[in-house]
Design an enzyme around this catalytic site. Sequence first.
Site, PDB file in Angstrom:
ATOM      1  N   VAL A  48       5.436  -1.847   3.595  1.00 51.07           N
ATOM      2  CA  VAL A  48       4.186  -2.501   3.206  1.00 51.07           C
ATOM      3  C   VAL A  48       4.195  -2.560   1.680  1.00 51.07           C
ATOM      4  CG1 VAL A  48       2.793  -1.904   5.203  1.00 51.07           C
ATOM      5  CG2 VAL A  48       3.043  -0.276   3.370  1.00 51.07           C
ATOM      6  N   CYS A  49       3.691  -3.604   1.105  1.00 45.54           N
ATOM      7  CA  CYS A  49       3.940  -3.829  -0.313  1.00 45.54           C
ATOM      8  C   CYS A  49       2.797  -4.563  -0.989  1.00 45.54           C
ATOM      9  CB  CYS A  49       5.168  -4.718  -0.502  1.00 45.54           C
ATOM     10  SG  CYS A  49       6.673  -3.958   0.040  1.00 45.54           S
TER      11      CYS A  49
END
Length: 391
Positions: A138-139
């Site tokens: 996740v970013c």
Amino acid sequence: MRPGAVLVALAVAWLAVLAKDPYGEDCQNQLYPPTGPRVKGSIPNYFINLDLPPHERWAQVARDKKDELNILIEHIKKIMTVVFPSSKMIQLLESKLAWLGSTLPYPFADEIKGIADACGAPLGDIVIFNVFYEIFTVCTSIIAEDDTGKLYHARNLDFGLFLGWDIKNSTWIVTQKLKPLVVSLDFQRNNKTVFRSSNLAGYVGMVSGVKPGIFTLTMNERFSIDGGYIGVFEWIFGKRDGWWMSFLTRSVLENSTSYEEAKDRLTNTRLLAPAYFILAGNRSGQGSVITRSRTAALDVWELNAKKGTWYVLETNYDRWKVPLVVDDRRTPAMKCMNLTMQQNVSLPALFNVLSTKPVLNKLTVATTLMDVSDGHIESYLRNCPDPCSPW
Ligand SMILES: *[C@@H]1O[C@H](CO)[C@@H](O)[C@H](O)[C@H]1NC(C)=O
Ligand SMILES: *[C@@H]1O[C@H](CO)[C@@H](O)[C@H](O)[C@H]1NC(C)=O
Ligand SMILES: *[C@@H]1O[C@H](CO)[C@@H](O)[C@H](O)[C@H]1NC(C)=O
Ligand SMILES: *[C@@H]1O[C@H](CO)[C@@H](O)[C@H](O)[C@H]1NC(C)=O
Ligand SMILES: *[C@@H]1O[C@H](CO)[C@@H](O)[C@H](O)[C@H]1NC(C)=O
């Protein structure tokens, strides 16, 4: 994973649901140049020589990072033992994964084999690291244009969700084990830089990179129930007409020679799973977030500073949908971008935004800053002192 760790993770998740954004804080400033408790250690540089046969390209990196890579793989195997309790099944799985590695396209199959040979790990273990890494990522990625039309691109790499919580240190186990694997890479042909990237040692796809003078590119995970990982299963069963997402990113960095060409490939190439591609060029207006399903671009959100869109920002949600209440990194990041204002955009300003909790969280492995004009890329390992959001 011990049952205790699961319980703590669930309790933390529940607390996060009860208290909306319990870990938020004021937008950070003056954190650059990075020192202090929110950064942790430095990142080594390597050259990758694209003129070498694929099998030999990663030998140096793999030898240097052998111990760290094996520690991580041991941990991933421990998690797999929870799902497949017999060692026979694990062995079977490893051999199937080695076979899966052999089906990957040139040069990826050979590069992965070379990494396994150089660090003495079973091929299947390096394959699992390369193939399933994207699933747990996740970013946050941001492209911003300052008031002179200059572009900046930055990202947080957040990884390790649900793969075990270390109660004693209040950290995600995999996130901690990944930090020593972060490397800065300079890919060269004829002794000249083709592109630069910050990446994990042992991983041959790319999730961030800059092609000097031409474009910068990052990829974020897109969770989608329809389409999800069907493409991966199709690949296993022989239907192989789509691209692995981070292999496409790598190929674009290696081979595309303009922003338009890169955008066209990222928009139109068939994929194995959905993704967000965040692509910036070298002049005003050249910035886009491409929201992809496996087969098509669902949306291309473009910079347009004249109309007020001087930045585009992507976490892991479609921009036309609200983020999950328990995982809203978008609103805080946008709030900080809005407070920064266009005339103050710079790499240090983006670093401050990406250092504000919960944009910075317990999953954040590294922050990468890129400037296309001089092909500059810099990365920092991150630490999120308590109190800090688990994601
Ligand atoms: C937790 O912290 C201790 C002491 O700081 C350290 O020795 C240990 O390796 C850490 N554990 C992990 C999983 O990082
Ligand atoms: C790259 O540079 C090295 C040393 O400077 C030289 O030995 C080598 O021949 C060069 N390779 C190419 C492909 O130009
Ligand atoms: C910007 O990129 C284009 C290719 O998209 C290239 O032709 C041009 O030379 C680049 N401009 C600068 C200033 O580097
Ligand atoms: C940031 O500014 C934009 C444009 O003015 C606005 O649409 C958006 O709601 C703002 N977001 C936040 C979180 O302040
Ligand atoms: C942004 O720029 C404006 C005007 O140039 C200045 O007044 C303000 O202090 C700057 N803000 C930050 C956070 O640097």
